[in-house]
Design an enzyme around this catalytic site. Sequence first.
Site, PDB file in Angstrom:
ATOM      1  N   LYS A  98      48.011  35.426  35.720  1.00 19.80           N
ATOM      2  CA  LYS A  98      48.481  34.158  36.279  1.00 19.80           C
ATOM      3  C   LYS A  98      48.114  33.989  37.751  1.00 19.80           C
ATOM      4  CE  LYS A  98      52.269  35.252  34.135  1.00 19.80           C
ATOM      5  NZ  LYS A  98      51.582  36.009  33.056  1.00 19.80           N
TER       6      LYS A  98
ATOM      7  N   TYR B 281      49.933  43.370  23.602  1.00 23.47           N
ATOM      8  CA  TYR B 281      50.290  43.060  24.980  1.00 23.47           C
ATOM      9  C   TYR B 281      50.351  44.307  25.845  1.00 23.47           C
ATOM     10  CZ  TYR B 281      52.799  41.432  29.093  1.00 23.47           C
ATOM     11  OH  TYR B 281      53.154  41.162  30.390  1.00 23.47           O
TER      12      TYR B 281
ATOM     13  N   THR C 158      11.491  22.067  48.691  1.00 20.51           N
ATOM     14  CA  THR C 158      11.546  23.320  47.934  1.00 20.51           C
ATOM     15  C   THR C 158      11.356  24.413  48.984  1.00 20.51           C
ATOM     16  OG1 THR C 158       9.171  23.449  47.530  1.00 20.51           O
ATOM     17  CG2 THR C 158      10.463  22.261  45.888  1.00 20.51           C
ATOM     18  N   HIS C 159      12.005  25.543  48.783  1.00 27.76           N
ATOM     19  CA  HIS C 159      11.992  26.635  49.781  1.00 27.76           C
ATOM     20  C   HIS C 159      12.479  26.153  51.152  1.00 27.76           C
ATOM     21  CE1 HIS C 159       9.321  28.761  46.890  1.00 27.76           C
ATOM     22  NE2 HIS C 159       8.815  27.557  46.728  1.00 27.76           N
TER      23      HIS C 159
ATOM     24  N   GLU D 251      32.384  23.804  55.371  1.00 25.01           N
ATOM     25  CA  GLU D 251      32.292  25.261  55.535  1.00 25.01           C
ATOM     26  C   GLU D 251      33.402  25.982  54.775  1.00 25.01           C
ATOM     27  OE1 GLU D 251      31.008  26.479  59.788  1.00 25.01           O
ATOM     28  OE2 GLU D 251      31.805  24.467  59.940  1.00 25.01           O
TER      29      GLU D 251
ATOM     30  N   ASN E 129      32.328  19.717  64.316  1.00 26.21           N
ATOM     31  CA  ASN E 129      32.000  20.728  63.310  1.00 26.21           C
ATOM     32  C   ASN E 129      32.336  20.292  61.883  1.00 26.21           C
ATOM     33  OD1 ASN E 129      31.163  22.469  65.343  1.00 26.21           O
ATOM     34  ND2 ASN E 129      33.225  23.316  65.601  1.00 26.21           N
TER      35      ASN E 129
ATOM     36  N   ASN F  42      56.224  37.928  24.758  1.00 23.84           N
ATOM     37  CA  ASN F  42      54.763  38.023  24.639  1.00 23.84           C
ATOM     38  C   ASN F  42      54.147  36.737  24.092  1.00 23.84           C
ATOM     39  OD1 ASN F  42      55.190  40.550  25.560  1.00 23.84           O
ATOM     40  ND2 ASN F  42      54.714  41.614  23.646  1.00 23.84           N
TER      41      ASN F  42
ATOM     42  N   SER G  22      57.532  39.079  38.267  1.00 25.22           N
ATOM     43  CA  SER G  22      56.448  38.099  38.403  1.00 25.22           C
ATOM     44  C   SER G  22      56.986  36.713  38.726  1.00 25.22           C
ATOM     45  CB  SER G  22      55.634  38.050  37.107  1.00 25.22           C
ATOM     46  OG  SER G  22      56.464  37.694  36.016  1.00 25.22           O
TER      47      SER G  22
HETATM   48  N1  ARG Z   1      56.059  38.377  32.890  1.00 25.25           N
HETATM   49  C1  ARG Z   1      55.339  38.790  31.753  1.00 25.25           C
HETATM   50  C2  ARG Z   1      53.873  38.389  31.887  1.00 25.25           C
HETATM   51  O1  ARG Z   1      53.607  37.522  32.659  1.00 25.25           O
HETATM   52  C3  ARG Z   1      55.896  38.166  30.519  1.00 25.25           C
HETATM   53  C4  ARG Z   1      55.662  38.959  29.271  1.00 25.25           C
HETATM   54  C5  ARG Z   1      56.399  40.226  29.357  1.00 25.25           C
HETATM   55  N2  ARG Z   1      56.413  40.926  28.133  1.00 25.25           N
HETATM   56  C6  ARG Z   1      56.775  42.215  28.091  1.00 25.25           C
HETATM   57  N3  ARG Z   1      56.787  42.787  26.958  1.00 25.25           N
HETATM   58  N4  ARG Z   1      57.087  42.870  29.177  1.00 25.25           N
HETATM   59  O2  ARG Z   1      52.986  38.924  31.264  1.00 25.25           O
END
Ligand code: ARG
Length: 458
Positions: A325, A317, A155-156, A290, A285, A110, A23
């Site tokens: 994210k 978790y 209105t409308h 838009e 435009n 976590n 990530s």
């Molecule tokens: N990259 C993970 C997330 O955004 C971080 C937490 C990961 N925790 C785990 N037990 N794999 O959620």
Amino acid sequence: MDKLWAGRFAKELDSRANDFNSSIRVDSRMVRQDIKGSIAHATMLGATGILPQAEVDMIVEGLQGILADIDNGSLPIDMTAEDVHMFVENELTRRLGDTGKRLHTARSRNDQVAVDVRLYLRDEADEIKELLKNLILVLADLADENKTVIAPGYTHLQRAQPIAFGHHLAAYAMMFVRDYERVVDAVRRMNVSPLGSCALAGTGYPTDRRMEAALLGFDGITLNSMDGVSDRDFCVELANACALIMTHLSRFSEEVILWASWEFKFIELDDAFSTGSSIMPQKKNPDIAELVRGKSGRVYGNLMALLTMLKGLPLAYNKDMQEDKELIFDSIDTVKDCLAVFAPMLATMRVLPDNMRKAAANGFINATECADYLTRKGLPFRTAYKITGQIVAYCIANAKTLETLSMPEYKEFCDQFEDDIYASVDMQHCIDIRVSEGCAGTSSVEQQVAFLKDYFAE
Ligand code: ARG
């Protein structure tokens, strides 16, 4: 890069699984929050005697060094790292050896990620608030400038009653004030520290969670470790606030687009906020409006995706939550981009009062005043309403207006009509006569502008 969790495994992660799992591309933007959280955690480990102070000092200095090197550009983020937390910890260990490896005592990724996201969104929420405030104040000024400009209210999408154009603009400002309050409210619930929840069950170490929370500027701590690492309702709430901001921006965009058309021509957008066509030389435009309207879709989508991602997850978790994210970041990025361009687009547009006035003069939008006139003369409103409807039908058939209808013609419909009917159906009078609080008249707009300016004056 070596996995920090490699101990249990006999094989390396497949490169496809590794890419899929990573990530860092999304969460590297939280690197400052991650380091800040780690510094608070290390400080707490020293203060409680869980780690020797000398090692804590090295860790804190090491983390500050990493932050400085990121800020001065000498330390690029390693995009092969699994996530931002692994990147920072690996880099610390590279710099400090075994001491770096002690940072993760009494902590899990976590609770770490749950802290980082809160810290990050808290700052972003401040930026959204600032942009909303700016937009609201632009609208307050515009409403003030246009408090005597007469426009048709709809209105409308049918001409309905005359309004001060400033009233129409102030209506949006009121919506953005509620959006501002929604962001404030979302942050209020978001701003508690889950740090110390660890993986899901807390820890046997004598940590001081409240100290960590105070160091990070949180208002308190989460009271259940499983809740602390499991919920992302704070992302949903901010995503919802973003979705409503986009709803309001999108409706406003639609009106800007209509108003800028040749059919309406109530406004002219500044050249700096309009675009041309590659083939039609005459075109100007309203692309900005838009695009804002178009981008509302993805912000709604992010809200829906967040809710759906969460709905089936068992506690605590689950990796599904890593998806949070990308979604919430896209919502805040999009909202910030839209707010940042929308305010100057409005501030620079030219209002064309003559065209509004002309539109207001056609369409019998003073008919309600005619009915009210007869009601004031003693007729029941329903009767007055019916007579006025007949007059309008007559005017349409004979190409007349309530202003140009002769007195004998008026008398044909009701002998209560006197010369003062002309003053009553006068467009300016229609606006001036309004007295109810929050109405579309000039003095009401003045009060609304005062409210809007007061709202941000501390
Ligand atoms: N990259 C993970 C997330 O955004 C971080 C937490 C990961 N925790 C785990 N037990 N794999 O959620």
